[in-house]
Design a protein around this motif. Sequence first.
Motif, PDB file in Angstrom:
ATOM      1  N   LYS A  22     -15.838 -24.851 -10.509  1.00  0.00           N
ATOM      2  CA  LYS A  22     -16.375 -23.892  -9.547  1.00  0.00           C
ATOM      3  C   LYS A  22     -15.337 -23.516  -8.481  1.00  0.00           C
ATOM      4  O   LYS A  22     -14.216 -24.016  -8.471  1.00  0.00           O
ATOM      5  CB  LYS A  22     -17.629 -24.480  -8.888  1.00  0.00           C
ATOM      6  CG  LYS A  22     -18.834 -24.549  -9.822  1.00  0.00           C
ATOM      7  CD  LYS A  22     -20.087 -24.975  -9.045  1.00  0.00           C
ATOM      8  CE  LYS A  22     -21.286 -25.112  -9.980  1.00  0.00           C
ATOM      9  NZ  LYS A  22     -22.517 -25.510  -9.231  1.00  0.00           N
ATOM     10  N   CYS A  25     -15.490 -26.623  -5.497  1.00  0.00           N
ATOM     11  CA  CYS A  25     -15.714 -28.029  -5.818  1.00  0.00           C
ATOM     12  C   CYS A  25     -15.311 -28.239  -7.271  1.00  0.00           C
ATOM     13  O   CYS A  25     -14.932 -27.291  -7.955  1.00  0.00           O
ATOM     14  CB  CYS A  25     -17.186 -28.425  -5.610  1.00  0.00           C
ATOM     15  SG  CYS A  25     -18.328 -27.505  -6.670  1.00  0.00           S
ATOM     16  N   CYS A  27     -17.181 -29.169  -9.787  1.00  0.00           N
ATOM     17  CA  CYS A  27     -18.256 -29.036 -10.773  1.00  0.00           C
ATOM     18  C   CYS A  27     -17.841 -28.081 -11.876  1.00  0.00           C
ATOM     19  O   CYS A  27     -17.082 -27.153 -11.649  1.00  0.00           O
ATOM     20  CB  CYS A  27     -19.517 -28.474 -10.123  1.00  0.00           C
ATOM     21  SG  CYS A  27     -20.356 -29.647  -9.078  1.00  0.00           S
ATOM     22  N   ILE A  40     -23.852 -29.771 -10.514  1.00  0.00           N
ATOM     23  CA  ILE A  40     -23.970 -29.678  -9.058  1.00  0.00           C
ATOM     24  C   ILE A  40     -23.368 -30.921  -8.418  1.00  0.00           C
ATOM     25  O   ILE A  40     -23.206 -31.962  -9.073  1.00  0.00           O
ATOM     26  CB  ILE A  40     -25.448 -29.543  -8.605  1.00  0.00           C
ATOM     27  CG1 ILE A  40     -26.287 -30.702  -9.143  1.00  0.00           C
ATOM     28  CG2 ILE A  40     -26.019 -28.210  -9.047  1.00  0.00           C
ATOM     29  CD1 ILE A  40     -27.680 -30.782  -8.565  1.00  0.00           C
ATOM     30  N   CYS A  41     -23.004 -30.803  -7.125  1.00  0.00           N
ATOM     31  CA  CYS A  41     -22.454 -31.945  -6.391  1.00  0.00           C
ATOM     32  C   CYS A  41     -22.752 -31.726  -4.907  1.00  0.00           C
ATOM     33  O   CYS A  41     -23.252 -30.670  -4.519  1.00  0.00           O
ATOM     34  CB  CYS A  41     -20.947 -32.054  -6.648  1.00  0.00           C
ATOM     35  SG  CYS A  41     -19.983 -30.818  -5.767  1.00  0.00           S
ATOM     36  N   CYS A  44     -21.385 -28.138  -3.538  1.00  0.00           N
ATOM     37  CA  CYS A  44     -22.092 -26.884  -3.840  1.00  0.00           C
ATOM     38  C   CYS A  44     -23.580 -26.973  -3.513  1.00  0.00           C
ATOM     39  O   CYS A  44     -24.289 -25.968  -3.546  1.00  0.00           O
ATOM     40  CB  CYS A  44     -21.832 -26.412  -5.277  1.00  0.00           C
ATOM     41  SG  CYS A  44     -22.162 -27.606  -6.568  1.00  0.00           S
TER      42      CYS A  44
HETATM   43 ZN    ZN Z   1     -20.204 -28.751  -6.970  1.00  0.00          ZN
END
Ligand code: ZN
Length: 482
Positions: A22, A25, A27, A40-41, A44
């Motif tokens: 992304k 990040c 991801c 996701i993390c 984000c």
């Molecule tokens: Zn993320």
Amino acid sequence: MEKKYYTTIGLEIHAELKTNTKMFCSCKNDPDEEKPNVNICPVCMAHPGTLPVANKKAIENVIKVGLAINANIADFSEFDRKNYFYPDIPKGYQISQYKYPIVSGGHLAGLDITRIHLEEDTATSKHDKGDYSLVDYNRAGVPLMELVTEAHTFENPEDAAKAASVFAKEYQLLLWYLGVSEANMEKGEMRVEANVSISPDKDKKWNAYVEVKNLNSFKSVEKAIKYEVERMIDLFEEGKESEIVKETRGWDEMKQKTVSQRKKESSQDYRYFPDPDLPKMKLHEAFDLEEMKKNLSETPAQKRARYKNDYGIKDEDIEFYINNLLYSNFFELVVQNLKNDIETIKLASNYITSDIVGFVSAGGVLLPAWLQTSNENFAKLIVMLKENKLSSRAGKDILKIMCTEGGDPMQIAIEKDLLQKNDTGALTEIAQKIIDANEKVVVDYKAGKEAALMSLVGQMMKETKGSANPQIAKNLLIDLLK
Ligand code: ZN
Ligand code: MN
């Protein structure tokens, strides 16, 4: 007489970039992930205390597009926060670019480009759940490139609509060629919005413009712009121009009309300001622009010019190759086997765009395997045709066999006895036999009926299973009938 109205359009096109991760990040950027909320993390998902790190590959992709359209690549660039509240934007702002976009200027497909900037995509909301909605954050933070064109004024809505769809198509091709985006409109990887306004006065722009969204295909780009202009003209004609307001309207594909969605915010409402969590960028230092320009992939425009100059084939066929890389790669391999003879290259192209495409659409050839393995044999077949070793009928029959079973065209021709008979001795005998067997046709011919001669030629072709050279057969018959 009905008044004339000028149509002004400007386009905004968002395209998701093809990167591994992304925008801010690590991801995965996976548009095909179907399970919600797995990529996701904390970054984000906007957990407090997390910090974004810019994805250099995404910035490089935007620069590539800028270089390909001869635009300026900013020396200084930065990211800004675009503040608004919506569940698909977990931070309460979108990281975007405001004053200092990466790219400015440039031209494509007849339109001037204002800018191209980089931002992050939003999450996907699902509103079809009855009395609640769901949000999938897999897409939140995916790198999103936004291109904005200058406003262009056209004499009529048709020209404006056409220019918009031609531009969008060319931009999609460019993104494919540069390998920076899949840009699939149905999947939302490329999203086109058109700002539309009309004016009875060419030089006086009307202030209220409408932004048309939900354009999921090139067809809908065209239809929506035409519809919107006609709607505005009707309001003007009825003296209701005050009802033309600055707003966002969505194209409803089912109803084939635009529907008001919301009155438009002005950019002040977003309270843009530079994002303090991201460093300023000195792009001319961070990237070797000369080197990038040198290594840039061929653009569709360059390829068109090359095909025109080097092969001299029809514009229509060039456009086919521009849009069908499997075939253009095949064609170029074939050309390598044809020793630069323009007439033979043209013949090869005709057989590809008519016969091979025909067999493929009839389900006879499995692409791309066939195209990858058969370029040499196909080139041989074309040379045989060019050297009059085969009639075009026999050429098509052999090609059909090559497409289904493969094989060397010379071997097939020998096996099926399809080599063209240019040997006049043998053909004279057959011609005489046919003349003797067709007294009535001969009488007709001698009475001046040209068609009778063609019937005799036809019988010769039948007798020789298509292997006679029809021109030689015809001349022989004329001689014998004198
Ligand atoms: Zn993320
Ligand atoms: Mn945007």
